[in-house]
Scaffold this active site. Structure first.
Site, short mmCIF file in Angstrom:
data_model
loop_
_atom_site.label_atom_id
_atom_site.label_comp_id
_atom_site.label_asym_id
_atom_site.label_seq_id
_atom_site.Cartn_x
_atom_site.Cartn_y
_atom_site.Cartn_z
N CYS A 133 -28.12 -2.61 12.52
CA CYS A 133 -29.17 -1.61 13.03
C CYS A 133 -28.59 -0.61 13.71
O CYS A 133 -28.40 -0.89 15.12
CB CYS A 133 -30.47 -2.50 13.41
SG CYS A 133 -31.74 -1.25 14.31
N CYS A 136 -30.72 0.66 16.71
CA CYS A 136 -30.69 -0.54 17.80
C CYS A 136 -29.47 -0.70 18.89
O CYS A 136 -29.83 -0.55 19.91
CB CYS A 136 -31.03 -1.82 17.31
SG CYS A 136 -32.20 -1.93 16.12
N ASP A 137 -28.35 -0.71 18.24
CA ASP A 137 -27.31 -0.89 18.79
C ASP A 137 -26.27 0.23 19.00
O ASP A 137 -25.20 0.14 19.53
CB ASP A 137 -26.60 -2.17 17.99
CG ASP A 137 -27.29 -3.45 17.83
OD1 ASP A 137 -28.02 -3.39 18.85
OD2 ASP A 137 -27.24 -4.19 16.84
#
Ligand code: NAP
Length: 304
Positions: A133, A136-137
């Site tokens: 992701c 997300c990261d």
């Protein structure tokens, strides 16, 4: 008989549980094989509204869980193996022979990222350099070199997203042509920070002395040559599969197995009193916030 059974305990399941519990249904949540769902593998969630300093994925979904329990949701550790939605009492058959009957059901079983199967991939997954992701990261790779694996729209979109943070992005694809739409492919080719690595597959993720990702070992599928690309992060974007096998033939799905909400609704399936929420029906947004919101909608529908 239960008033409502929610299958799945990720953000969608918990969104449904909070709303249905507050609506007086005292829902029973079957937590499945991955209690808390996909978000538990994300070290820091920085885009969930309300958490300006970020929150770890596990903490976020566990807080939703406490909130649901506070209002009367009950959570059981079981894995659904089969369902029978044909009658007014919906039957849910679980591992270990447990059977639940419910007036209404919310399916919130999520999706799983496909993984490449490279050596060390799972050892470094979730905080040690392998992620599925970028949204997300990606921000953890500010000023670093990363690779992304895949040649579809997701890989291209995520590669472009990663250039906001990373100093370089190598897009590793097993062919010499992208599957992505022309417009997405164009963005890749025009972005100076992105370099495609064609006809290549990742065989191994190299581990540095700090125990984190230090690079990838890549094989060229045309000539068999093997090379190493140093990088701090590996983003796998080769597609997702919805966790919907047990519902096959029981509710309408598309050809990829995503459960299809009835036209004009977000969360109602073709079966009366069976609702759906989150990544098992949404292949477009796939965010914690959108899953929780779809869960809330399903919880509201079930309460009505
Ligand atoms: P996808 O279109 O199925 O693409 C998956 C990519 O991963 C393909 O390039 C495939 O290679 C590669 N791949 C698959 N298995 C692999 C393996 N084991 N090892 C190495 N590479 C592998 O998946 P997606 O990109 O996640 O997109 C899913 C759907 O969502 C698509 O319909 C897409 O258009 C849509 N989507 C749209 C947007 C947008 O419009 N903004 C953004 C994201 C996704 P091959 O090409 O060789 O098969």
């Amino acid at each position: 008989m239960e008033k409502l059974v929610i299958i799945g305990s990720g953000c969608a399941g918990m969104g449904a549980a909070i709303y249905a519990a507050r609506g007086g249904l005292s829902p029973l949540v079957i937590e499945g094989t991955q209690p808390g769902g996909q978000i538990t593998t994300t070290s820091m969630v920085e885009n969930f509204p309300g958490f300006a300093d970020g929150i770890d994925g596990f903490g976020l979904v566990w807080s939703m869980r406490s909130q649901a329990e506070k209002f009367g949701a009950r959570i059981v550790n079981a894995v659904v193996e089969d369902v029978d939605f044909s009658g007014s009492a919906k039957k849910i058959f679980c591992s270990g022979g447990q059977v639940f009957e419910a007036e209404k059901v919310v399916i919130a079983t999520g999706a799983s990222s496909k993984m490449i199967g490279a050596k060390n991939e799972m050892e470094l997954f979730g905080g040690k350099g392998v992620s599925t992701c970028a949204t997300c990261d990606g921000a953890f790779y500010r000023g670093k070199d990363v690779v992304i694996v895949g040649g579809g729209d997701s890989a291209c979109e995520e590669a472009v997203f990663l250039t906001k943070f990373a100093s370089s992005v190598k897009l590793i694809h097993r062919r010499d042509e992208l599957r992505a739409s022309k417009i997405m492919a164009g963005r890749i080719m025009q972005n100076e920070k992105i370099t495609p690595v064609w006809n290549s597959v990742v065989k191994e993720i190299l581990i540095g002395s700090d125990g984190k990702c230090a690079g990838v070992k890549v094989e060229n599928v045309k000539d068999g040559s093997v090379s190493e690309i140093p990088c701090s992060g590996v983003f796998v974007a080769i597609g997702h599969k919805p966790n919907t096998n047990v519902f096959s033939g029981k509710v309408d799905m598309d050809e990829e197995g995503y459960i299809k909400p009835k036209s004009g609704t977000f969360v109602c399936t073709n079966v009366e009193n069976v609702f759906v929420a989150g990544d098992c029906s949404d292949k477009r947004y796939r965010q914690a916030i959108t899953a929780a919101a779809l869960g809330a909608m399903a919880g509201i529908e079930a309460t009505r």
